[in-house]
Design a protein around this motif. Structure first.
Motif, mmCIF file in Angstrom:
data_model
loop_
_atom_site.group_PDB
_atom_site.id
_atom_site.type_symbol
_atom_site.label_atom_id
_atom_site.label_comp_id
_atom_site.label_asym_id
_atom_site.label_seq_id
_atom_site.Cartn_x
_atom_site.Cartn_y
_atom_site.Cartn_z
ATOM 1 N N GLU A 3 0.695 -1.282 -0.020
ATOM 2 C CA GLU A 3 0.059 0.089 -0.099
ATOM 3 C C GLU A 3 0.906 1.250 0.091
ATOM 4 N N THR A 52 -3.703 3.487 -1.907
ATOM 5 C CA THR A 52 -4.663 2.214 -1.721
ATOM 6 C C THR A 52 -5.370 1.897 -2.979
ATOM 7 N N GLU A 110 -8.418 1.664 -3.258
ATOM 8 C CA GLU A 110 -9.655 2.425 -3.183
ATOM 9 C C GLU A 110 -9.763 3.763 -3.955
ATOM 10 N N GLU A 111 -8.373 4.232 -3.872
ATOM 11 C CA GLU A 111 -8.117 5.557 -4.635
ATOM 12 C C GLU A 111 -8.466 5.265 -5.916
ATOM 13 N N ILE A 142 -10.417 3.577 -7.816
ATOM 14 C CA ILE A 142 -11.795 3.317 -8.150
ATOM 15 C C ILE A 142 -12.289 4.729 -8.169
ATOM 16 N N ALA A 183 -17.913 -2.984 -5.007
ATOM 17 C CA ALA A 183 -16.306 -3.119 -5.469
ATOM 18 C C ALA A 183 -15.391 -3.846 -4.302
ATOM 19 N N ARG A 211 -4.995 -7.230 3.274
ATOM 20 C CA ARG A 211 -6.474 -7.164 3.697
ATOM 21 C C ARG A 211 -7.590 -7.041 2.638
ATOM 22 N N TYR A 256 -16.960 -3.385 -0.574
ATOM 23 C CA TYR A 256 -17.867 -2.105 -0.408
ATOM 24 C C TYR A 256 -19.149 -2.257 -1.340
ATOM 25 N N ILE A 312 -21.626 1.128 -4.725
ATOM 26 C CA ILE A 312 -20.668 2.064 -4.916
ATOM 27 C C ILE A 312 -21.210 3.100 -5.791
ATOM 28 N N GLY A 323 -19.736 2.356 3.572
ATOM 29 C CA GLY A 323 -19.697 2.851 2.345
ATOM 30 C C GLY A 323 -18.395 3.207 1.837
ATOM 31 N N PHE A 324 -18.518 3.291 0.550
ATOM 32 C CA PHE A 324 -17.021 3.371 -0.207
ATOM 33 C C PHE A 324 -16.437 4.703 0.198
ATOM 34 N N PRO A 325 -15.028 4.350 0.513
ATOM 35 C CA PRO A 325 -14.185 5.555 1.054
ATOM 36 C C PRO A 325 -14.168 6.658 -0.065
ATOM 37 N N LYS A 350 -5.094 15.806 3.251
ATOM 38 C CA LYS A 350 -4.713 14.384 3.325
ATOM 39 C C LYS A 350 -3.513 14.492 3.561
ATOM 40 N N GLN A 396 -9.499 5.363 5.961
ATOM 41 C CA GLN A 396 -10.454 4.764 4.876
ATOM 42 C C GLN A 396 -11.832 4.987 5.276
#
Lengths: 124, 511
Positions: free
Chosen positions: A60, A64, A66-67, A69, A102, A115, A119, A122, B28-30, B50, B62
């Motif tokens: 990471e 991440t 997530e960033e 998406i 996601a 990990r 989610y 989304i 929820g989605f971050p 950030k 997150q």
């Protein structure tokens, strides 16, 4: 390099698929693709058709999963989902409710899962 | 988890409290979203906050973060929301306690977690006082601006880490003591001393009068005669700002970010020089989200426009109304705003495009049409608002080269400045409590109330008005300038010779 990325994606999809199966999702299709794009996983849970975008990162340190998406990616998945439903009219009739999920996976250098986050819904 | 942090937005010179609401949900989605009509600078706050949090040793969550800037219908701009957003996230996430009493948080974050000099802190402190908010947290570099406001505790924040320590209670930040002794001199190097300018005695006298009473002045002369030099030397004879004036100037400079880091109240009278390519909006103020222009930055000071006829027509004509009212109101779709603009105009021009019209030694090469077109730029109504018109002739070469015993040492700026200050003192004593500072800003009411004019002087004035067909405005302006001349001599009333002197500066309009 291309080959390697493809391999990574495949691994991610496999990890995500087994994880989702573990929490009660039924896998319908893996890597549905047309010339416009692709959907990593198409699954069903509680009579709801779920399109899943899978993102895998090795470590990471550089951000991440997530960033990665973002709005653009989500809208691409949405477009592909519409395409899938057009192609599979029967599926569209069976499952009236649909959503986009996601799965973010982080693995170590030797591909041990660090990990895994799921989610729901989304789609904006 | 929802937290609310108080910050502020500026709309013109007004300050509106803004509630920064931060909601963090682990479900929820971050993502990180800022709503409430932010502009690009605020949208980019996401990345600054950030990174600053990460570099302060706090892991960025997150989670789904939504920041709402309420009231949501006012468009917001500026980088000052970085700090309240960061504090909101810290409170919601890390359990950093909220302040006991309501406090303003205001400031731009650097990527390393330290706070940067942010504009508008002085206005924030004034708003805090008005809204009875006791504490304000601002960047250390800007804290001096706020420290001049009494009754507000200003906490100078160096880094985000220091602020969390303060809020948790491990290491308190000491509020700044109310400071009246930190003064900021604007950097305007006075390039010339009046003693360096040889000859031009009439121009020097006129500039002294202008500086003493805040009158507008127009200088005309061939190239190289020293108009620009004279104007720049004027900066050296301006008296310092009075306390009340200083507050107003500081407000505008704080809003536009013209106060240097560590700076505080501005005491130097502004001297603004505008090039003739300056746009109308740059000079007057405006924009879709109205900002003050040069005339407001020259508030209570001097605006110097060199090569006056080279400015575009619309720019010059737009000066008329603010010159009369001492303020400018700008109305745009975003709203209407008032900015003060009590400036003293110093304009310089050549008599014609080639510059040598009326020169005794050189011939003018311009056609009559060119001259007419050039001079038509300076419209009647505009020139009517200028009290002192002077000719700055070319300097005789004999005077430039010192000859034995012949040259008289000219008076230097320091001496002239003292004279000007004395005259201003008389004025401020006279106008105490009226909101007027100089003779030039007298309204007819004040003229009636304060100006004492000798019978013979009034007679002379009447004669001049009749024979030259002067307008009513010119009549009152003549009285105002005559009053300044009287003040320079500490004369209690206007004498005939004062009026006579003033009349000779009017030649241009009548010729």
């Amino acid at each position: 390099m291309k080959q390697k990325n493809y391999q990574k994606g495949k691994t991610g999809e496999d990890i995500a698929a087994s994880y989702l199966q573990g929490i009660g999702f039924k896998i319908i299709e893996k890597n549905f693709s047309t010339r416009f794009g692709e959907i990593d996983l198409i699954t069903v849970k509680n009579n709801c058709l779920v399109f899943v975008e899978v993102k895998l990162r090795v470590g990471e340190e550089f951000g991440t999963p997530e960033e990665l998406i973002n709005k653009r990616k989500i809208s691409q998945v949405r477009r592909m989902a519409e395409m899938f439903l057009l192609k599979n009219k029967k599926m569209a009739n069976t499952y009236q409710s649909q959503r986009i999920d996601a799965v973010a996976i982080v693995v170590s250098q030797n591909y041990e899962v660090e990990r895994i986050n799921h989610y729901e819904n989304i789609g904006i | 988890m929802l937290t609310k942090v108080l910050s502020a937005a500026h709309s013109g010179l007004d300050t509106i409290p803004i509630e920064v609401e931060v909601s963090i949900s682990k479900k929820g989605f971050p993502g990180f979203n800022i709503i409430g009509l932010p502009n690009k600078a605020i949208d980019e706050a996401k990345e600054r906050v950030k990174t600053a949090l990460t570099n302060s040793g706090i892991e960025f969550p997150q989670a789904k973060i939504i920041v709402n800037l309420a009231p949501a219908d006012i468009p917001k701009e500026g980088s000052n929301y970085d700090l309240p957003i960061a504090i909101g996230i810290l409170t919601a996430l890390e359990g950093v306690p909220e302040t006991k009493r309501r406090a303003f948080f205001y400031g731009e974050l650097s990527l390393d977690g330290s706070l940067r000099h942010t504009k508008g802190v002085f206005l924030l402190a004034l708003a805090a006082k008005r809204l009875k908010i006791k504490d304000i947290f601002v960047p250390e570099e800007s804290a001096n601006e706020a420290a001049v406001v009494r009754g507000v505790d200003v906490y100078p924040v160096k880094t985000l880490k220091d602020l969390t320590n303060h809020l948790v209670g491990t290491e308190k930040i000491k509020p700044l003591k109310n400071q009246n002794n930190i003064k900021t001199e604007l950097e305007q190097a006075v390039e010339f001393d009046f003693a360096e300018i040889i000859g031009q005695e009439q121009a020097k006298r006129a500039l002294t009068i202008a500086a003493a009473g805040g009158h507008n002045i127009f200088m005309q002369g061939p190239p190289g005669s020293g108009k620009t030099m004279l104007a720049r030397a004027l900066a050296g004879i301006l008296p310092p700002l009075e306390e009340e004036e200083s507050l107003e100037v500081t407000k505008i400079y704080s809003l536009t970010g013209n106060i240097p880091p560590g700076g505080s109240l501005i005491l130097t009278r502004p001297f603004r020089v505008s090039h003739h390519t300056t746009s109308r909006i740059g000079l007057i103020g405006g924009g879709s989200n109205p900002h003050p222009g040069e005339i407001s930055l020259a508030h209570n000071g001097v605006l110097f426009l060199d090569e006056f006829p080279e400015f575009s027509r619309s720019t010059l004509e737009a000066l008329r109304q603010p010159m009369e009212d001492g303020k400018v109101s700008i109305t745009r779709a975003a709203g209407s705003m008032n900015f003060p603009a009590e400036f003293m105009l110093v304009a310089a021009a050549n008599p014609c495009p080639c510059g040598y019209l009326g020169d005794p030694k050189r011939e003018c090469k311009c056609s009559p049409r060119m001259i007419m077109r050039y001079q038509a730029k300076l419209s009647g109504p505009l020139m009517d608002r200028i009290d002192l018109h002077i000719n700055v002739p070319a300097v005789d070469i004999e005077k430039l080269i010192p000859q034995k015993g012949k040259i008289k040492k000219p008076v230097n700026s320091k001496v002239i400045r003292e004279r000007v200050e004395t005259a201003r003192k008389i004025q401020s004593k006279r106008f105490k409590g009226t909101g007027v500072f100089t003779n030039a800003r007298m309204k007819n009411k004040q003229i009636k109330e304060f100006v004492k004019i000798k019978k013979e002087a009034l007679l002379l004035l009447k004669q001049a008005v009749n024979s030259y067909n002067l307008s009513a405005r010119t009549y009152f302006r003549l009285i105002k300038v005559a009053q300044t001349v009287a003040d320079l001599e500490s004369s209690p009333s206007i004498l005939p010779n004062h009026v006579a002197e003033v009349l000779q500066y009017r030649i241009r309009v009548e010729s």
